[in-house]
Design a protein around this motif. Structure first.
Motif, PDB file in Angstrom:
ATOM      1  N   GLY A  11      -1.020  -9.436 -13.883  1.00 48.35           N
ATOM      2  CA  GLY A  11      -0.305  -8.487 -14.738  1.00 48.35           C
ATOM      3  C   GLY A  11      -0.047  -7.169 -14.028  1.00 48.35           C
ATOM      4  N   LEU A  12      -1.051  -6.668 -13.331  1.00 52.05           N
ATOM      5  CA  LEU A  12      -0.876  -5.416 -12.594  1.00 52.05           C
ATOM      6  C   LEU A  12       0.154  -5.570 -11.476  1.00 52.05           C
ATOM      7  CD1 LEU A  12      -4.565  -4.151 -12.414  1.00 52.05           C
ATOM      8  CD2 LEU A  12      -2.690  -3.227 -13.782  1.00 52.05           C
ATOM      9  N   ARG A  13       0.134  -6.719 -10.790  1.00 48.63           N
ATOM     10  CA  ARG A  13       1.131  -6.954  -9.742  1.00 48.63           C
ATOM     11  C   ARG A  13       2.539  -6.937 -10.323  1.00 48.63           C
ATOM     12  NH1 ARG A  13      -2.160 -11.112  -7.645  1.00 48.63           N
ATOM     13  NH2 ARG A  13      -0.818 -12.650  -8.631  1.00 48.63           N
ATOM     14  N   MET A  14       2.713  -7.549 -11.483  1.00 50.73           N
ATOM     15  CA  MET A  14       4.035  -7.582 -12.107  1.00 50.73           C
ATOM     16  C   MET A  14       4.477  -6.193 -12.552  1.00 50.73           C
ATOM     17  SD  MET A  14       5.346 -10.516 -11.929  1.00 50.73           S
ATOM     18  CE  MET A  14       4.573 -10.832 -10.366  1.00 50.73           C
ATOM     19  N   LEU A  15       3.534  -5.382 -13.038  1.00 46.32           N
ATOM     20  CA  LEU A  15       3.875  -4.017 -13.450  1.00 46.32           C
ATOM     21  C   LEU A  15       4.301  -3.174 -12.249  1.00 46.32           C
ATOM     22  CD1 LEU A  15       1.151  -3.247 -16.136  1.00 46.32           C
ATOM     23  CD2 LEU A  15       3.574  -3.695 -16.510  1.00 46.32           C
ATOM     24  N   VAL A  16       3.640  -3.367 -11.113  1.00 43.04           N
ATOM     25  CA  VAL A  16       4.011  -2.634  -9.903  1.00 43.04           C
ATOM     26  C   VAL A  16       5.346  -3.144  -9.371  1.00 43.04           C
ATOM     27  CG1 VAL A  16       3.347  -2.229  -7.497  1.00 43.04           C
ATOM     28  CG2 VAL A  16       1.642  -2.053  -9.313  1.00 43.04           C
ATOM     29  N   LYS A  17       5.583  -4.435  -9.514  1.00 43.12           N
ATOM     30  CA  LYS A  17       6.805  -5.044  -8.991  1.00 43.12           C
ATOM     31  C   LYS A  17       8.043  -4.603  -9.780  1.00 43.12           C
ATOM     32  CE  LYS A  17       8.072  -9.643  -7.377  1.00 43.12           C
ATOM     33  NZ  LYS A  17       7.680 -11.045  -7.431  1.00 43.12           N
ATOM     34  N   LYS A  18       7.873  -4.322 -11.076  1.00 45.01           N
ATOM     35  CA  LYS A  18       8.997  -3.930 -11.932  1.00 45.01           C
ATOM     36  C   LYS A  18       8.714  -2.561 -12.545  1.00 45.01           C
ATOM     37  CE  LYS A  18       9.934  -8.696 -13.046  1.00 45.01           C
ATOM     38  NZ  LYS A  18      11.244  -9.085 -12.643  1.00 45.01           N
ATOM     39  N   PRO A  19       8.954  -1.482 -11.804  1.00 43.68           N
ATOM     40  CA  PRO A  19       8.599  -0.136 -12.285  1.00 43.68           C
ATOM     41  C   PRO A  19       9.409   0.309 -13.507  1.00 43.68           C
ATOM     42  CG  PRO A  19       9.767   0.003 -10.194  1.00 43.68           C
ATOM     43  CD  PRO A  19       9.509  -1.447 -10.463  1.00 43.68           C
ATOM     44  N   THR A  20      10.648  -0.148 -13.633  1.00 38.07           N
ATOM     45  CA  THR A  20      11.460   0.250 -14.793  1.00 38.07           C
ATOM     46  C   THR A  20      10.833  -0.284 -16.076  1.00 38.07           C
ATOM     47  OG1 THR A  20      13.421   0.146 -13.401  1.00 38.07           O
ATOM     48  CG2 THR A  20      13.769   0.232 -15.775  1.00 38.07           C
ATOM     49  N   PHE A  21      10.439  -1.542 -16.065  1.00 43.05           N
ATOM     50  CA  PHE A  21       9.788  -2.135 -17.229  1.00 43.05           C
ATOM     51  C   PHE A  21       8.497  -1.396 -17.549  1.00 43.05           C
ATOM     52  CE2 PHE A  21       6.543  -4.975 -18.901  1.00 43.05           C
ATOM     53  CZ  PHE A  21       7.128  -5.337 -20.105  1.00 43.05           C
ATOM     54  N   THR A  22       7.728  -1.071 -16.499  1.00 40.68           N
ATOM     55  CA  THR A  22       6.454  -0.377 -16.691  1.00 40.68           C
ATOM     56  C   THR A  22       6.674   0.980 -17.358  1.00 40.68           C
ATOM     57  OG1 THR A  22       5.590  -1.465 -14.733  1.00 40.68           O
ATOM     58  CG2 THR A  22       4.401   0.469 -15.510  1.00 40.68           C
ATOM     59  N   ILE A  23       7.673   1.725 -16.889  1.00 42.06           N
ATOM     60  CA  ILE A  23       7.944   3.052 -17.460  1.00 42.06           C
ATOM     61  C   ILE A  23       8.365   2.925 -18.921  1.00 42.06           C
ATOM     62  CG2 ILE A  23       9.517   5.019 -17.348  1.00 42.06           C
ATOM     63  CD1 ILE A  23       9.450   4.665 -14.287  1.00 42.06           C
ATOM     64  N   VAL A  24       9.247   1.978 -19.222  1.00 44.06           N
ATOM     65  CA  VAL A  24       9.705   1.791 -20.607  1.00 44.06           C
ATOM     66  C   VAL A  24       8.537   1.373 -21.497  1.00 44.06           C
ATOM     67  CG1 VAL A  24      11.167   0.360 -22.084  1.00 44.06           C
ATOM     68  CG2 VAL A  24      12.089   1.315 -19.977  1.00 44.06           C
ATOM     69  N   ALA A  25       7.689   0.468 -21.017  1.00 44.93           N
ATOM     70  CA  ALA A  25       6.551   0.003 -21.820  1.00 44.93           C
ATOM     71  C   ALA A  25       5.574   1.135 -22.094  1.00 44.93           C
ATOM     72  CB  ALA A  25       5.848  -1.143 -21.101  1.00 44.93           C
ATOM     73  N   VAL A  26       5.265   1.919 -21.068  1.00 46.25           N
ATOM     74  CA  VAL A  26       4.313   3.021 -21.239  1.00 46.25           C
ATOM     75  C   VAL A  26       4.883   4.079 -22.180  1.00 46.25           C
ATOM     76  CG1 VAL A  26       3.192   4.945 -20.029  1.00 46.25           C
ATOM     77  CG2 VAL A  26       3.114   2.643 -19.070  1.00 46.25           C
ATOM     78  N   LEU A  27       6.147   4.430 -22.028  1.00 44.52           N
ATOM     79  CA  LEU A  27       6.758   5.421 -22.920  1.00 44.52           C
ATOM     80  C   LEU A  27       6.806   4.919 -24.367  1.00 44.52           C
ATOM     81  CD1 LEU A  27       9.674   6.873 -20.780  1.00 44.52           C
ATOM     82  CD2 LEU A  27       7.589   8.030 -21.516  1.00 44.52           C
ATOM     83  N   THR A  28       7.122   3.649 -24.544  1.00 46.79           N
ATOM     84  CA  THR A  28       7.158   3.079 -25.896  1.00 46.79           C
ATOM     85  C   THR A  28       5.789   3.164 -26.553  1.00 46.79           C
ATOM     86  OG1 THR A  28       8.921   1.582 -25.238  1.00 46.79           O
ATOM     87  CG2 THR A  28       7.700   1.017 -27.231  1.00 46.79           C
TER      88      THR A  28
END
Length: 92
Positions: A11-28
């Protein structure tokens, strides 16, 4: 336990691999949790104790209709008043 750690690493690897998704998820999550926590805090300040004076002495009402398969269904005062209003309206 090893499978859980493997899933977390993936999961952490995928979050690092897709930073746009990570930013949107964290902001949401941040935008959802912030107002919720604030309203809960405000609610606790206004009513820190239960609104029922003696919660252990309160009454629980159960509804049973074995013919329909209903047994020990909790029945609240709100449900009771709604049904009473419907009954009054149907008599008119």
């Amino acid at each position: 336990m090893e499978a859980l750690l493997q899933d977390v690493r993936y999961g952490l690897r995928m979050l690092v691999k897709k930073p746009t998704f990570t930013i949107v998820a964290v902001l949401t999550l941040a935008l959802a949790w912030g107002p919720t926590r604030r309203s809960q805090h405000r609610e606790r300040r206004v009513a820190p104790f239960s609104s029922v004076p003696r919660p252990r002495s309160s009454v629980r009402i159960y509804f049973n209709n074995p013919g329909v398969g209903l047994r020990n269904v909790r029945f609240s005062v709100r449900n009771s008043t709604i049904l009473e209003r419907r009954r009054m309206c149907s008599k008119m």
